[in-house]
Design a protein around this motif. Structure first.
Motif, PDB file in Angstrom:
ATOM      1  N   GLU A 285       0.850  -1.146   0.077  1.00  0.00           N
ATOM      2  CA  GLU A 285      -0.163   0.087   0.160  1.00  0.00           C
ATOM      3  C   GLU A 285       0.936   1.303  -0.144  1.00  0.00           C
ATOM      4  O   GLU A 285       0.437   2.326   0.328  1.00  0.00           O
ATOM      5  CB  GLU A 285      -0.920  -0.162   1.241  1.00  0.00           C
ATOM      6  CG  GLU A 285      -1.982  -1.066   0.946  1.00  0.00           C
ATOM      7  CD  GLU A 285      -2.910  -1.284   2.249  1.00  0.00           C
ATOM      8  OE1 GLU A 285      -3.468  -0.076   2.864  1.00  0.00           O
ATOM      9  OE2 GLU A 285      -2.927  -2.477   2.609  1.00  0.00           O
ATOM     10  N   ILE A 286       2.158   1.075  -0.265  1.00  0.00           N
ATOM     11  CA  ILE A 286       2.882   2.237  -0.464  1.00  0.00           C
ATOM     12  C   ILE A 286       3.747   2.013  -1.718  1.00  0.00           C
ATOM     13  O   ILE A 286       3.673   1.150  -2.498  1.00  0.00           O
ATOM     14  CB  ILE A 286       4.027   2.535   0.698  1.00  0.00           C
ATOM     15  CG1 ILE A 286       5.050   1.143   0.521  1.00  0.00           C
ATOM     16  CG2 ILE A 286       3.531   2.325   2.159  1.00  0.00           C
ATOM     17  CD1 ILE A 286       6.268   1.392   1.419  1.00  0.00           C
TER      18      ILE A 286
ATOM     19  N   ASP B 112       5.833   7.596  -1.534  1.00  0.00           N
ATOM     20  CA  ASP B 112       5.955   7.873  -0.293  1.00  0.00           C
ATOM     21  C   ASP B 112       7.594   7.823   0.075  1.00  0.00           C
ATOM     22  O   ASP B 112       7.785   8.749   1.131  1.00  0.00           O
ATOM     23  CB  ASP B 112       5.402   6.553   0.393  1.00  0.00           C
ATOM     24  CG  ASP B 112       3.875   6.407   0.277  1.00  0.00           C
ATOM     25  OD1 ASP B 112       3.078   7.462   0.707  1.00  0.00           O
ATOM     26  OD2 ASP B 112       3.343   5.516  -0.305  1.00  0.00           O
TER      27      ASP B 112
ATOM     28  N   SER C  31      -0.587  -3.406   6.878  1.00  0.00           N
ATOM     29  CA  SER C  31      -1.326  -2.207   6.752  1.00  0.00           C
ATOM     30  C   SER C  31      -0.503  -1.153   6.068  1.00  0.00           C
ATOM     31  O   SER C  31       0.880  -1.146   6.119  1.00  0.00           O
ATOM     32  CB  SER C  31      -1.970  -1.525   8.241  1.00  0.00           C
ATOM     33  OG  SER C  31      -0.766  -1.398   9.138  1.00  0.00           O
ATOM     34  N   ARG C  32      -1.076   0.011   5.795  1.00  0.00           N
ATOM     35  CA  ARG C  32      -0.139   0.864   5.233  1.00  0.00           C
ATOM     36  C   ARG C  32       0.698   1.646   6.426  1.00  0.00           C
ATOM     37  O   ARG C  32       1.850   1.951   6.143  1.00  0.00           O
ATOM     38  CB  ARG C  32      -1.202   1.836   4.675  1.00  0.00           C
ATOM     39  CG  ARG C  32      -0.231   3.172   4.212  1.00  0.00           C
ATOM     40  CD  ARG C  32      -1.215   4.192   3.090  1.00  0.00           C
ATOM     41  NE  ARG C  32      -0.696   5.386   3.054  1.00  0.00           N
ATOM     42  CZ  ARG C  32       0.411   5.866   2.401  1.00  0.00           C
ATOM     43  NH1 ARG C  32       1.071   4.916   1.560  1.00  0.00           N
ATOM     44  NH2 ARG C  32       0.813   7.222   2.512  1.00  0.00           N
ATOM     45  N   GLU C  33       0.079   1.721   7.406  1.00  0.00           N
ATOM     46  CA  GLU C  33       0.883   2.230   8.491  1.00  0.00           C
ATOM     47  C   GLU C  33       2.152   1.407   8.866  1.00  0.00           C
ATOM     48  O   GLU C  33       3.181   1.976   8.889  1.00  0.00           O
ATOM     49  CB  GLU C  33       0.095   2.371   9.909  1.00  0.00           C
ATOM     50  CG  GLU C  33      -1.093   3.349   9.964  1.00  0.00           C
ATOM     51  CD  GLU C  33      -2.075   3.198   8.924  1.00  0.00           C
ATOM     52  OE1 GLU C  33      -2.239   1.685   8.921  1.00  0.00           O
ATOM     53  OE2 GLU C  33      -2.504   3.818   8.396  1.00  0.00           O
TER      54      GLU C  33
ATOM     55  N   GLN D 103       3.605  -0.634   6.935  1.00  0.00           N
ATOM     56  CA  GLN D 103       4.536  -0.543   5.573  1.00  0.00           C
ATOM     57  C   GLN D 103       5.375   0.703   5.854  1.00  0.00           C
ATOM     58  O   GLN D 103       6.622   0.759   5.393  1.00  0.00           O
ATOM     59  CB  GLN D 103       3.846  -0.926   4.278  1.00  0.00           C
ATOM     60  CG  GLN D 103       3.217  -2.227   4.264  1.00  0.00           C
ATOM     61  CD  GLN D 103       2.218  -2.467   3.255  1.00  0.00           C
ATOM     62  OE1 GLN D 103       2.132  -1.530   2.199  1.00  0.00           O
ATOM     63  NE2 GLN D 103       1.498  -3.710   3.151  1.00  0.00           N
ATOM     64  N   LEU D 104       4.623   1.852   6.167  1.00  0.00           N
ATOM     65  CA  LEU D 104       5.267   3.060   5.979  1.00  0.00           C
ATOM     66  C   LEU D 104       6.498   2.945   7.010  1.00  0.00           C
ATOM     67  O   LEU D 104       7.712   3.689   6.870  1.00  0.00           O
ATOM     68  CB  LEU D 104       4.349   4.210   6.190  1.00  0.00           C
ATOM     69  CG  LEU D 104       3.583   4.604   5.158  1.00  0.00           C
ATOM     70  CD1 LEU D 104       2.538   5.841   5.610  1.00  0.00           C
ATOM     71  CD2 LEU D 104       4.350   5.645   4.304  1.00  0.00           C
TER      72      LEU D 104
END
Ligand code: ATP
Length: 446
Positions: free
Chosen positions: A383-384, A388, A418-420, A422-423
């Motif tokens: 999801e990134i 980003d 989740s995106r979080e 992954q970030l």
């Protein structure tokens, strides 16, 4: 003259409404232009067999190209004509394609063999076809709508479940019809008529296959390999010594039969998954049919079948990729590496390559890994994106690929879904807190 059977009610009952309406509209257009129009061939055969087939092939007694253009105008489509063959394709606004052919007496090669005066041009058109079961036409003009034109006993042969040629020179004229006879007979469970079978054997004895162009041969072979049951067609071809007539390297042996049976099972399994992506099934079987051949032998077959350089290169590298991936897959299993490494390994192979890989590696655990990839892992999307990373201030360059690969690995392995997360992971990778080097695990090839 004997009364013809009318199948208007069968048409109304069995066809989707839009196809039925299309046929009646075409018939009215024929009437308006003073031409007789018929739907012919596989469409009619499958209608009588209660098999769904909505590929409309038309024959017009008169100028087929002009009629196709009139159809395009009336139905808001486009007509593409082939003046050399007096045929055209009408492409409707929804993308549906309708083939239109011209039936004209002076156009045929064999009128002398028949009492010409009695022949309508539709009869001559049907006479040039491959088998009686494909030589049926249905009138579409309103005053005769649904009338069956059956000059060669097609209805009887469909009822008796038999594939018969229309005349004894059929296979001399076109030996690809031998392959077509096998294809239809296996598809519908029809037998091949005794006389037709004699003609096949005779044609094979006289080596008529040799004069066939590679492209035509390959076209019919790929149709066979794309059937519901290619293996039974191949066995039939083997019985007639047809595979070795095409090329001795193609003949079946026990190893090939085992592999093709496994391929059949893999394809049946994959069909049951109802996956969105449809593989080119003929290709999976073709790889199986060419198993055991080295590169040079494979090139010989490709050459006989008229492959372009590009196609030879594409299939050649697919064969190599499958072999290499098989080797690495065993290493992956032996070294007990994470699932993400399986993902990257199989991600490089086309769907056809994966299915063939599965067929040629009967070891249960290996099949399970490929199945896991096809049913679950292959859909993994992180999801990134590079954007980003840019916002994080990572300098553009090869690090982008490495960081995104590491994040993908974490997503596949279920540790950053989740995106979080992954970030966060991308941040740590970008700051060098953890290494973004992909693992090196390849053992030297045996
Ligand atoms: P399928 O269900 O496989 O599409 P089909 O009968 O529609 O079967 P096509 O290959 O689309 O087959 O051909 C359309 C028609 O053209 C056939 O029904 C047959 O009448 C005729 N035809 C095709 N190939 C040949 C051939 N080699 N010789 C004579 N007639 C042929």
């Amino acid at each position: 003259r004997k009364r013809e059977r009318n199948i208007a009610s069968l048409l109304r009952e069995r066809l989707p409404k839009e196809i039925f309406t299309l046929l009646t509209d075409i018939g009215e257009l024929g009437r308006d232009r003073g031409l007789a129009v018929y739907v012919v061939g596989g469409f009619v055969r499958d209608l009588l067999l209660h098999q769904p087939n909505f590929d409309v092939d038309l024959v017009v007694e008169g100028d087929g190209i002009a009629f196709a253009e009139a159809m395009a105008k009336a139905f808001h489509g486009r007509a593409k004509s082939h003046p050399k063959f007096k045929t055209a394709v009408v492409v409707l606004s929804d993308g549906k394609r309708i083939d239109v052919a011209t039936a004209r007496l002076e156009y045929y090669e064999y009128p002398a063999a028949l009492p010409t005066v009695e022949l309508s041009s539709i009869k001559m058109d049907l006479y040039r076809r491959d088998f009686t079961i494909n030589a049926l036409a249905v009138h579409l003009n309103p005053e005769r709508f649904g009338e069956l034109a059956d000059f060669f006993g097609a209805q009887r042969d469909i009822k008796d479940r038999v594939v018969r040629v229309l005349h004894s020179l059929s296979f001399v004229e076109d030996p690809t019809r031998i392959l077509r006879a096998i294809r239809f007979s296996e598809r519908y469970g029809f037998r091949i008529g005794a006389q037709t079978e004699r003609l096949i054997k005779n044609a094979l004895q006289h080596n008529f296959f040799h004069k066939l162009s590679g492209a035509r041969l390959f076209h019919e072979i790929s149709l066979i390999l794309g059937e519901e049951n290619p293996l039974s067609c191949l066995r039939r071809m083997q019985q007639y010594k047809l595979l070795s007539a095409i090329h001795p390297l193609l003949a079946l042996d026990t190893a090939k039969e085992t592999l093709l049976t496994a391929t059949d099972n893999v394809i049946k399994w994959y069909r049951l998954l109802y996956m969105e992506q449809a593989p080119r099934i003929w290709l999976v079987f073709f790889l199986g049919l060419c198993s055991g051949l080295d590169d040079e032998q494979f090139a010989t077959i490709a050459n006989r079948l008229g492959f372009t350089k590009k196609m030879l290169a594409e299939l050649g590298s697919l064969r190599h990729a499958v072999r290499k991936t098989a080797h690495r897959l065993y290493n992956w299993e032996y070294l007990k590496l994470p699932v993400s490494e399986l993902y990257f390994l199989l991600n490089g192979l086309s769907l056809e390559g994966l299915l063939y890989l599965m067929a040629r590696n009967p070891k249960e655990s290996i099949q399970k890994h490929i199945s896991l990839y096809l049913t679950k892992l292959c859909d993994t999307q992180i999801e990134i994106t590079g954007e980003d990373l840019q916002i994080m201030g990572v300098e553009p360059g090869p690090r982008y690929g490495r960081i995104l690969r590491a994040v993908t690995a974490a997503a596949v392995d279920g540790v950053a879904v989740s995106r979080e997360r992954q970030l966060e992971l991308a941040g740590r990778l970008a700051r060098g807190e953890i290494s973004d080097e992909p693992p090196v695990w390849d053992a030297p090839e045996a």
